[in-house]
Design a protein around this motif. Structure first.
Motif, mmCIF file in Angstrom:
data_model
loop_
_atom_site.group_PDB
_atom_site.id
_atom_site.type_symbol
_atom_site.label_atom_id
_atom_site.label_comp_id
_atom_site.label_asym_id
_atom_site.label_seq_id
_atom_site.Cartn_x
_atom_site.Cartn_y
_atom_site.Cartn_z
ATOM 1 N N VAL A 111 -18.676 -7.117 51.868
ATOM 2 C CA VAL A 111 -17.314 -7.652 51.835
ATOM 3 C C VAL A 111 -16.977 -8.241 53.199
ATOM 4 C CG1 VAL A 111 -14.880 -7.111 51.516
ATOM 5 C CG2 VAL A 111 -16.585 -5.985 50.087
ATOM 6 N N ILE A 112 -16.549 -9.497 53.196
ATOM 7 C CA ILE A 112 -16.150 -10.176 54.424
ATOM 8 C C ILE A 112 -14.641 -10.382 54.469
ATOM 9 C CG2 ILE A 112 -16.412 -12.273 55.823
ATOM 10 C CD1 ILE A 112 -18.920 -10.502 55.675
ATOM 11 N N GLY A 113 -14.071 -10.813 53.347
ATOM 12 C CA GLY A 113 -12.638 -11.068 53.304
ATOM 13 C C GLY A 113 -11.976 -10.367 52.142
ATOM 14 N N THR A 114 -10.755 -9.886 52.370
ATOM 15 C CA THR A 114 -9.959 -9.247 51.317
ATOM 16 C C THR A 114 -8.655 -10.016 51.145
ATOM 17 O OG1 THR A 114 -8.992 -7.707 52.919
ATOM 18 C CG2 THR A 114 -10.995 -6.985 51.801
ATOM 19 N N SER A 115 -7.798 -9.526 50.267
ATOM 20 C CA SER A 115 -6.577 -10.232 49.888
ATOM 21 C C SER A 115 -5.786 -10.730 51.102
ATOM 22 C CB SER A 115 -5.693 -9.296 49.054
ATOM 23 O OG SER A 115 -4.484 -9.926 48.704
ATOM 24 N N GLY A 116 -5.493 -12.049 51.090
ATOM 25 C CA GLY A 116 -4.699 -12.649 52.142
ATOM 26 C C GLY A 116 -5.489 -13.236 53.292
ATOM 27 N N ASP A 117 -6.761 -12.888 53.412
ATOM 28 C CA ASP A 117 -7.583 -13.408 54.511
ATOM 29 C C ASP A 117 -7.909 -14.891 54.297
ATOM 30 O OD1 ASP A 117 -7.735 -11.034 55.940
ATOM 31 O OD2 ASP A 117 -9.574 -10.374 54.940
ATOM 32 N N ILE A 118 -7.965 -15.614 55.386
ATOM 33 C CA ILE A 118 -8.395 -17.013 55.353
ATOM 34 C C ILE A 118 -9.790 -17.078 55.977
ATOM 35 C CG2 ILE A 118 -7.918 -19.364 56.138
ATOM 36 C CD1 ILE A 118 -4.952 -18.559 56.312
ATOM 37 N N ILE A 119 -10.766 -17.474 55.173
ATOM 38 C CA ILE A 119 -12.158 -17.500 55.600
ATOM 39 C C ILE A 119 -12.595 -18.938 55.847
ATOM 40 C CG2 ILE A 119 -14.528 -16.876 54.998
ATOM 41 C CD1 ILE A 119 -12.690 -14.467 55.364
ATOM 42 N N ASP A 120 -13.215 -19.140 56.998
ATOM 43 C CA ASP A 120 -13.763 -20.454 57.322
ATOM 44 C C ASP A 120 -15.194 -20.271 57.818
ATOM 45 O OD1 ASP A 120 -13.891 -23.163 57.576
ATOM 46 O OD2 ASP A 120 -12.538 -23.306 59.295
ATOM 47 N N ILE A 121 -16.012 -21.277 57.600
ATOM 48 C CA ILE A 121 -17.393 -21.278 58.078
ATOM 49 C C ILE A 121 -17.647 -22.600 58.788
ATOM 50 C CG2 ILE A 121 -19.820 -21.302 57.383
ATOM 51 C CD1 ILE A 121 -19.120 -19.443 55.088
ATOM 52 N N LYS A 122 -18.048 -22.497 60.047
ATOM 53 C CA LYS A 122 -18.351 -23.709 60.801
ATOM 54 C C LYS A 122 -19.291 -23.374 61.957
ATOM 55 C CE LYS A 122 -13.856 -23.244 63.132
ATOM 56 N NZ LYS A 122 -12.555 -23.894 63.405
ATOM 57 N N ASP A 123 -20.154 -24.322 62.252
ATOM 58 C CA ASP A 123 -21.110 -24.189 63.358
ATOM 59 C C ASP A 123 -21.981 -22.941 63.249
ATOM 60 O OD1 ASP A 123 -19.969 -26.510 64.498
ATOM 61 O OD2 ASP A 123 -18.406 -25.293 65.449
ATOM 62 N N GLY A 124 -22.254 -22.508 61.983
ATOM 63 C CA GLY A 124 -23.142 -21.369 61.772
ATOM 64 C C GLY A 124 -22.496 -20.009 61.873
ATOM 65 N N TYR A 125 -21.160 -19.977 61.975
ATOM 66 C CA TYR A 125 -20.451 -18.700 62.119
ATOM 67 C C TYR A 125 -19.337 -18.567 61.077
ATOM 68 C CZ TYR A 125 -22.780 -18.433 66.657
ATOM 69 O OH TYR A 125 -23.719 -18.400 67.655
ATOM 70 N N VAL A 126 -18.904 -17.310 60.876
ATOM 71 C CA VAL A 126 -17.798 -17.014 59.966
ATOM 72 C C VAL A 126 -16.545 -16.756 60.787
ATOM 73 C CG1 VAL A 126 -16.919 -15.481 58.162
ATOM 74 C CG2 VAL A 126 -19.369 -15.989 58.275
ATOM 75 N N TYR A 127 -15.451 -17.365 60.370
ATOM 76 C CA TYR A 127 -14.148 -17.153 61.003
ATOM 77 C C TYR A 127 -13.186 -16.538 59.976
ATOM 78 C CZ TYR A 127 -15.759 -20.122 64.823
ATOM 79 O OH TYR A 127 -16.473 -20.639 65.884
ATOM 80 N N LYS A 128 -12.485 -15.514 60.408
ATOM 81 C CA LYS A 128 -11.494 -14.876 59.533
ATOM 82 C C LYS A 128 -10.145 -14.911 60.227
ATOM 83 C CE LYS A 128 -11.628 -10.376 58.574
ATOM 84 N NZ LYS A 128 -12.041 -9.125 57.890
#
Length: 200
Positions: A111-128
């Protein structure tokens, strides 16, 4: 005649024992805990193929999965009612009734993101929520694939990824999953014995 009566009683006692064992095994497996065998490389180097995991089916009865949890879920179906899961468990125990394609739909991810989280992926990394995640468990670069980012995790939904980022079919491909599809938490590795212990 007495011999036949004795044989019949013996057979009857074995049948009763078999039915009771089947009942309690299916009850425990469908409601309390289950086991799963890792069938893919998507969770390396945390989990490897053929490792056997203990699944806590009670972990999310009164709470939701949290970020970092390793979960077992079904991509295409919800977890059913008490009766449905009990009968499904019976079908797994009896080899001639075992569902053929169910294991292909049963996945293990983190699990990376749960309710309400904004997940982004760029430049090989995960942003929450705008912050880059520190992921010591991740292997390889994390690249966006099929869905458009950033994505907002809805109510009762999860964003999941495999730890082996370059070889994993996960939420980057099939999108968010509903919590109703989650079977339980993979909390313990049972095999191989030299790797036995709690999962991180």
């Amino acid at each position: 005649m007495k011999d036949w009566v004795k044989i019949f009683k013996e057979i009857k006692s074995w049948v009763i024992l078999f039915v009771l064992a089947l009942f309690f095994s299916a009850l425990i497996n469908s409601q309390l805990f289950a086991m799963a065998t890792v069938k893919e490389v998507s969770m390396q180097d945390t989990l490897f193929e053929d490792q056997i995991l203990f699944i806590n089916r009670l972990a999310y009865k009164n709470k939701s999965p949290k970020a970092g949890d390793i979960i077992i879920f079904y991509k295409s179906r919800e977890i059913g009612s008490f009766t449905e899961e009990f009968l499904r468990s019976v079908s797994y125990i009896l080899p001639f009734t075992r569902p053929k394609d169910d294991n292909k739909d049963r996945l293990v991810k983190r699990v990376i993101g749960t309710s309400g989280d904004i997940i982004d992926i760029k430049d090989g990394y995960v942003y929450k929520n705008g912050e880059r995640l520190e992921e010591p468990y991740a292997k390889g670069d994390t690249n966006a694939t099929y869905i458009e980012f950033p994505v907002t995790v809805g109510e009762n939904q999860l964003f999941v990824l495999g730890d082996n980022r370059e070889h994993s079919r996960d939420s980057r491909e099939f999108g968010l999953i509903d919590i109703s599809h989650v079977e339980g938490k993979a909390s313990f590795r049972l095999y191989p014995f030299n790797k036995i212990g709690k999962l991180q």
